[in-house]
Write an enzyme that holds these catalytic residues in place. Structure first.
Site, PDB file in Angstrom:
ATOM      1  N   PRO A 391      49.906  21.991  28.917  1.00 53.98           N
ATOM      2  CA  PRO A 391      51.332  21.773  28.633  1.00 53.98           C
ATOM      3  C   PRO A 391      51.751  20.328  28.911  1.00 53.98           C
ATOM      4  CG  PRO A 391      51.024  23.856  29.796  1.00 53.98           C
ATOM      5  CD  PRO A 391      49.686  23.167  29.780  1.00 53.98           C
ATOM      6  N   TYR A 421      41.315  44.699  40.530  1.00 50.49           N
ATOM      7  CA  TYR A 421      42.309  45.284  39.620  1.00 50.49           C
ATOM      8  C   TYR A 421      43.733  44.863  39.973  1.00 50.49           C
ATOM      9  CZ  TYR A 421      38.605  48.585  41.003  1.00 50.49           C
ATOM     10  OH  TYR A 421      37.459  49.138  41.470  1.00 50.49           O
ATOM     11  N   SER A 446      47.986  27.265  46.930  1.00 52.50           N
ATOM     12  CA  SER A 446      49.397  26.908  46.857  1.00 52.50           C
ATOM     13  C   SER A 446      49.661  25.969  45.694  1.00 52.50           C
ATOM     14  CB  SER A 446      49.826  26.212  48.145  1.00 52.50           C
ATOM     15  OG  SER A 446      49.738  27.119  49.218  1.00 52.50           O
TER      16      SER A 446
END
Ligand code: PLP
Length: 637
Positions: A391, A421, A446
């Protein structure tokens, strides 16, 4: 909503033309946050009193804060690169979207950490939504796929190799485990190492049912590491970004297990050679850990024939029962897929697409885009196992925003450190949400939730289809085409009787335009490279002078080490002999990513071009003067 989108209203503008709005919204972002603070338990008393605020040391602290910001601003203004200006055509940078800048600042005030949902109840959701937007753009089934934000394309590529490596070693781990080996009974090691990704993931479903998934996973590369040389080869085009070398190193696979794929004269992977190498590996039983296709090479903006890679994989599956992982490095070109999508997210039929380009004046008559094989390549991206996209490149979003998309989200369980899962729907929505711990299922820990907000906001305002990013990106593509054509036909620039002729490297697949200036009559490639290197220095901050730059670009060197003999084609077309190429072994080129949306107007562009020729004449004059001075020094000595 999107029909009325005006591209000029998306950016602050080179002269901050949209400053009133931008400032208003910036103040809004900060005011809103401050209201939020004061509204949090309004009964709580303020803890810093006006009296305290008038103490000398308090005020001194504020003065020093201001002073530090003054000097930071001075440094930024002295030496930053003016991406926002159309005078800058270099790396993949341009003005960034106001909505993303504002969303970032607004969110930053809340300082969410997208490592875990509990530290970012809002922005973890935004990250998942932004990831889904990207998956959708790539033609993945959003219910099955998964995408998330990274710090950039480098980490996204690492993650591609990480999952490929772990997928690759799962079948071997299954064969080793007493409670699982029946699942792969009768398969040879070669077959185990070349299993199709979906098949591996189906097997992991079975392991989960048997309750032995974690045990088996611990026997994969994740648990036992990579035994040297056992995973086979990683096929990467020579045009690769150097993050691939880092990835091989970091993930313990080893750089020597990369097989570089030759490129053709368009700097795309040479399909014939790719096929030859692949079949040879298949015949001799060497596993293929993965294959990388580049959509928008960093240096040339070339688009590999992804459709040929997919065809090749199918052939291998049919003929040899052997498959390989395919990752697409679309860090640069990924957002361009929006150029092909209609408002219902359908990949448009070629003729309908071109008709719409003309109708909406996105790509006018006379501009060659997209080339047919570029179109086919973008369509085939939907079949890849994973895709890197930035992006912060063609998404027009500020740093640091990369992303990776994966076709089958079950693959995450192979790298996850949360209970497996993680992304299964939970009966209880509330619980389902709290389950999301991004930090345990991706490479990073983080990270700024503000980035997720910025990407999410961009996608809401500028849809990932022809009527959104199509209009934004289209402007650069058209300008790049015009620019390449001017370079291809320009008359030589004359400086003190010496003539310098500019020519592009090739017609671009996307919007990267490479070119060199050649002094007519000079047969030395070494001198040619020196000339272009000096031009680059005078068109960049490399020479240290600020505010004097009339045009800014980037550069690169196409060398025999990286590209084999391919750059010799250009050297020869510029009139340099084989011997010159042999001796020098590289061509130094100027490199311009044309991302600006401001030059998409023929009159404006022609003025720009005329001015640019004057700029280049001045630069060449400066270089000729330097040379004259030097030869005087020489003759005096
Ligand atoms: C830019 C780029 C990368 C690296 O991305 P970063 O965001 O700089 O980490 C990887 N591959 C390609 C093709 C690129 O253009």
């Amino acid at each position: 909503m999107s029909e009325k989108m005006n591209v000029d209203a998306l950016f602050l503008g080179p002269k901050s033309e949209n400053q009133v709005f931008f400032k208003e919204m910036m103040a809004y972002a900060i005011d809103e946050h401050m209201h939020w603070r004061s509204d949090f338990h309004p009964e709580d008393a303020p803890l810093v009193s006006p009296v305290a605020q008038h103490q000398p040391d308090f005020r001194d602290t504020l003065y020093r804060t201001e002073g530090i910001l003054n000097s930071l601003s001075a440094r930024l203004k002295t030496k930053s690169v003016p991406w926002f200006s159309p005078r800058y055509l270099g790396h993949m940078n341009a003005d960034t979207l106001m909505v993303s800048n504002l969303a970032y600042v607004m969110t930053m005030m809340y300082n969410p950490n997208n490592c875990a949902h509990e530290a970012s109840p809002v922005t973890t959701e935004l990250e998942i939504e932004a990831g889904q937007d990207l998956c959708k753009m790539f033609g993945y089934d959003v219910n099955k796929a998964w995408g998330h934000i990274t710090s950039g394309g480098t980490v996204a590529n690492y993650e591609g190799v990480w999952v490929a490596r772990n997928v690759k070693t799962m079948p071997l781990a299954i064969a080793e485990h007493e409670g699982a080996k029946d699942l792969v009974a009768g398969m040879t090691e070669h077959q185990l190492l070349n299993m199709n990704t979906t098949k591996v993931l189906d097997l992991t479903d079975e392991l989960k049912k048997r309750g032995i998934f974690e045990e088996v996973r611990a026997l994969s590369a994740r648990g036992v590491g990579v035994k040297p040389g056992t995973l086979g080869k990683f096929l990467v085009p020579r045009s690769k970004h150097y993050s691939w070398m880092k990835a091989m190193d970091v993930l313990g696979i080893g750089q020597e297990h990369i097989i570089p794929l030759d490129v053709d004269a368009n700097y795309r992977t040479d399909v014939e050679k790719m096929r030859e190498i692949t079949f040879k590996l298949m015949e001799e039983g060497t596993p293929i850990l993965g294959m990388v296709s580049v959509v928008g090479t960093t240096e040339e903006g070339s688009v590999d024939a992804v459709h040929e890679v997919m065809k090749l994989r199918k052939e291998c599956e049919e003929k040899y029962g052997a498959s390989f992982y395919v990752h697409i490095d679309a860090a640069y070109g990924g957002y361009v897929r929006a150029m092909f999508l209609d408002e219902d997210n359908n990949f448009m039929d070629y003729d309908a697409l071109v008709a719409r380009y003309r109708e909406e004046n996105i790509i006018p008559e006379g501009v060659t885009w997209p080339k047919r094989d570029v179109y086919d390549a973008f369509e085939a991206m939907a079949e890849a196992d994973s895709i890197t996209v930035d992006p912060h490149k063609v998404g027009y979003i500020q740093y640091a925003a990369g992303a990776v998309a994966m076709k089958d989200k079950r693959i995450v369980d192979l790298i996850s450190y949360h209970a497996a899962y993680v992304f299964e729907e939970s009966d209880d929505d509330q619980n389902g949400e709290q389950n999301v711990v991004l930090g345990s299922s991706i490479m990073e820990g983080s990270k700024a939730g503000a980035t997720a907000a910025a990407v999410w906001a961009a996608h809401r305002l500028v849809p990932l289809n022809i009527s959104g990013y199509g209009h934004v990106i289209g402007r650069g593509i058209v300008t790049a085409d015009w620019f390449a054509n001017k370079l291809a036909t320009a008359e030589p620039l004359v400086v003190q009787g010496r003539r310098f002729e500019v020519r592009p490297l090739m017609h671009p697949d996307f919007h990267m335009v490479n070119f060199t200036f050649k002094e007519i009559g000079n047969d030395s490639l070494a001198d040619h490279n020196r000339l272009n290197q000096r031009i680059y220095e005078l068109c960049s901050y490399a020479s240290g002078r600020t505010y004097t730059k009339d045009f800014l670009t980037s550069s690169t060197s196409l060398s025999v080490d990286e590209y084999g003999q391919i750059p010799s084609t250009y050297a020869k077309s510029r009139g340099f002999s084989d011997q010159e190429w042999e001796a020098e072994g590289s061509v130094y080129i100027l490199r311009s990513a044309v991302m600006t949306h401001f030059l998409r107007d023929e009159i404006r562009f022609n003025n720009y071009w005329n001015n640019l020729q004057e700029v280049f004449t001045d630069i060449l004059t400066e270089i000729v003067d330097e040379e004259n001075k030097q030869s005087k020094v020489h003759s005096a000595a």
